[in-house]
Design an enzyme around this catalytic site. Structure first.
Site, PDB file in Angstrom:
ATOM      1  N   ASP A  73      -4.729  13.141 -10.947  1.00 45.27           N
ATOM      2  CA  ASP A  73      -4.020  12.877  -9.873  1.00 45.27           C
ATOM      3  C   ASP A  73      -3.196  14.319  -9.409  1.00 45.27           C
ATOM      4  O   ASP A  73      -2.467  14.785 -10.247  1.00 45.27           O
ATOM      5  CB  ASP A  73      -3.105  11.730  -9.913  1.00 45.27           C
ATOM      6  CG  ASP A  73      -2.281  11.294  -8.652  1.00 45.27           C
ATOM      7  OD1 ASP A  73      -2.378  12.304  -7.724  1.00 45.27           O
ATOM      8  OD2 ASP A  73      -2.003  10.098  -8.373  1.00 45.27           O
ATOM      9  N   HIS A 129      -5.601  10.054  -7.226  1.00 45.49           N
ATOM     10  CA  HIS A 129      -4.727   9.140  -6.670  1.00 45.49           C
ATOM     11  C   HIS A 129      -5.275   8.287  -5.757  1.00 45.49           C
ATOM     12  O   HIS A 129      -4.752   7.044  -5.805  1.00 45.49           O
ATOM     13  CB  HIS A 129      -3.827  10.194  -5.470  1.00 45.49           C
ATOM     14  CG  HIS A 129      -2.727   9.496  -5.075  1.00 45.49           C
ATOM     15  ND1 HIS A 129      -1.507   9.366  -5.674  1.00 45.49           N
ATOM     16  CD2 HIS A 129      -2.462   9.206  -3.843  1.00 45.49           C
ATOM     17  CE1 HIS A 129      -0.647   8.931  -4.906  1.00 45.49           C
ATOM     18  NE2 HIS A 129      -0.955   8.842  -3.905  1.00 45.49           N
ATOM     19  N   SER A 148       1.658   4.275  -4.953  1.00 46.84           N
ATOM     20  CA  SER A 148       2.417   5.542  -4.486  1.00 46.84           C
ATOM     21  C   SER A 148       3.684   5.185  -3.754  1.00 46.84           C
ATOM     22  O   SER A 148       4.531   4.640  -4.352  1.00 46.84           O
ATOM     23  CB  SER A 148       1.516   6.218  -3.435  1.00 46.84           C
ATOM     24  OG  SER A 148       1.797   7.515  -3.197  1.00 46.84           O
ATOM     25  N   HIS A 190       0.681  -1.363  -0.107  1.00 47.11           N
ATOM     26  CA  HIS A 190       0.136  -0.021   0.085  1.00 47.11           C
ATOM     27  C   HIS A 190       0.752   1.256   0.131  1.00 47.11           C
ATOM     28  O   HIS A 190       1.859   1.216   0.077  1.00 47.11           O
ATOM     29  CB  HIS A 190      -0.931   0.110   1.155  1.00 47.11           C
ATOM     30  CG  HIS A 190      -0.230   0.206   2.572  1.00 47.11           C
ATOM     31  ND1 HIS A 190       0.357   1.301   3.064  1.00 47.11           N
ATOM     32  CD2 HIS A 190       0.164  -1.095   3.377  1.00 47.11           C
ATOM     33  CE1 HIS A 190       0.688   1.152   4.387  1.00 47.11           C
ATOM     34  NE2 HIS A 190       0.558  -0.325   4.564  1.00 47.11           N
TER      35      HIS A 190
END
Length: 467
Positions: A414, A442, A267, A193
């Site tokens: 984003d 995002h 990310s 994540h």
């Protein structure tokens, strides 16, 4: 002719409005961040006082000199001539070197520069290699021996069962959510994540939407990174790239005997994914990156500082950039935000359910709130900013030494990590398949299109298996 004039006037009007909007944003940002500069200095002293009264000693911070802040936490900053700075962390039985980001100390601001209220940066210079200096080792061990450990959790951190479940475990490993095939597994997928998130970002969206065929053949691992979600949140950790990778290896790869795997990362997780792929070049079958934060630094620019300015541009708009700027530039303001939000996340979750009449899942709120300030602060600087100079090398390795497929997804809207970052990845890895998804940002690059994305991932893995 009239239509042409009307078109020109329309373009001119839009240009004027854009210029006025940018000017307003810049002026407002200047004023707001000047006030935040002052507020952070004030909060520095406030927390020293509160920490002292609650815990009998104050928590060293990065407003202090490197020598004071790091030695007081049982570490020391050393710098050899011509070499990069290192953190030396001494425990009772080992001496460990860790790289840290200079952005922890060097975060220039107008107010601080003018007021001269900050202590100028000092380095501890060691003339001989640390490992060969008995005096240095003994001195550090003595300081460690006299250092009193902080209570866990600290007064400003959340004390709920979810955030501190790791304290009741006999294993010093990450929280791992595993689904799919249990034995005789040849296909593994690791999900990593992003910043201030958790494994729920995957398990609440993608996992329920994978086909039965995939779940019967693949073993799916979704982890909570060190310092986030239900994983350990050690106060003494500096949350470096090495520490994060070591925990992934110890929690997933080694105990489950994973010999080959696919990686899906979002990310911040993209940086860990690239580092992991470079470390296991023969094991990685495919890499899928979502919104990778890759900003190549211009010649002559310090990569870490450039990354910090791009990720946290000190702007009040868009709001996501404003939040990132407060988290990155202000140690004590961000600690206050964690105190208000993370420590009281159960209240916020209750209010969210109450307002929505329990019609929405709160996993995004849970992922956003379940971390400590220490973990978020150091991960942001030591991984996102600190590895900025290494990303180009990682991508070169992927291009030249890895045979796995590389796939990149990016939301067109984003506002935190712009689409240009994925274009930069494509420049370094020409074989990468880059897809820009319209009207997604995002978060909604996954959330809201989980069914479609699950099918896309399945196709990527099948193609990699057959190649």
């Amino acid at each position: 002719m009239i239509e042409l004039l009307a078109c020109l006037m329309g373009n001119t009007t839009r240009s004027v409005f854009r210029f006025a909007g940018k000017l307003t944003n810049d002026l407002l940002s200047f004023l707001v961040f000047c006030m935040l500069d002052v507020l952070d200095i004030v909060l520095c002293y406030v927390y020293k006082i509160v920490d002292f009264f609650v815990e009998d000693e104050w928590k060293p911070c990065y407003c202090s000199s490197p020598k004071e802040a790091i030695i007081n936490t049982g570490n020391i900053l050393v710098k050899e001539k011509g070499e990069a700075e290192k953190i030396v962390c001494v425990t009772s039985n080992k001496l460990q070197l860790e790289e840290i980001s200079d952005t922890l100390y060097s975060r220039p601001s107008l107010v601080v520069e003018v007021s001269k209220t900050t202590v100028k940066r000092r380095n501890v210079v060691v003339s001989k290699p640390v490992g060969q200096s008995t005096f240095v080792v003994e001195m550090l061990q003595e300081k460690i021996g006299g250092h009193r450990s902080h209570p866990v959790p600290r007064w400003s951190d959340c004390d709920c069962d979810t955030c501190n479940s790791w304290l009741n475990s006999c294993k010093d490993t990450l929280f791992v959510h595993m689904e799919g095939r249990k034995d005789n597994v040849n296909e593994n997928v690791l999900f990593i994540h992003g910043f201030i998130s958790s494994s729920a970002f995957w398990t609440e969206t993608l996992f329920p939407n994978f086909s039965r065929s995939i779940k019967s053949k693949y073993r799916l691992f979704a982890i909570d990174l060190l310092g986030f979600g239900k994983s350990p949140k050690p106060h003494e950790s500096l949350y470096t790239m090495k520490e994060h990778l070591d925990m992934i290896e110890r929690s997933v790869l080694e105990p489950n005997k994973v010999e080959s795997f696919h990686i899906v990362a979002h990310s911040l997780g993209c940086l860990l994914a690239l580092a992991l792929a470079v470390k296991y070049p023969k094991s990685v079958k495919s890499i899928t990156l979502l919104a990778p934060p890759y900003f190549p630094a211009p010649k002559g620019e310090e990569a870490t500082q450039y990354m910090m300015r791009k990720v946290a541009p000190r702007q009040v708009w868009p709001l996501i950039a404003f939040g990132a700027s407060m988290a990155c530039w202000y140690e004590h303001v961000s600690r206050t935000i964690c105190l208000l939000i993370c420590k009281h996340h159960r209240t916020w979750e209750f209010l969210a359910k109450l307002v929505t009449r329990n019609r929405i899942r709160t996993y995004l709120i849970e992922g956003f709130c379940c971390h400590t300030h220490n973990a978020a602060w150091h991960t942001l600087h030591n991984v996102i900013c600190g590895t900025a100079s290494k990303i180009e090398g990682y991508l070169d390795m992927v291009q030249n030494h890895l045979n796995c497929s590389v796939n990149v997804f990016h939301g067109q809207d984003d506002e935190l990590i712009p689409v240009e970052c994925s274009d930069n990845v494509k420049t370094k890895v020409p074989r990468a398949n880059v897809r820009v998804v319209e009207k997604k940002d995002h978060i909604t690059i996954v959330v809201g299109r989980q069914k479609a994305f699950a099918r896309e991932l399945e196709q990527i893995w099948k193609t990699a298996r057959n190649s």
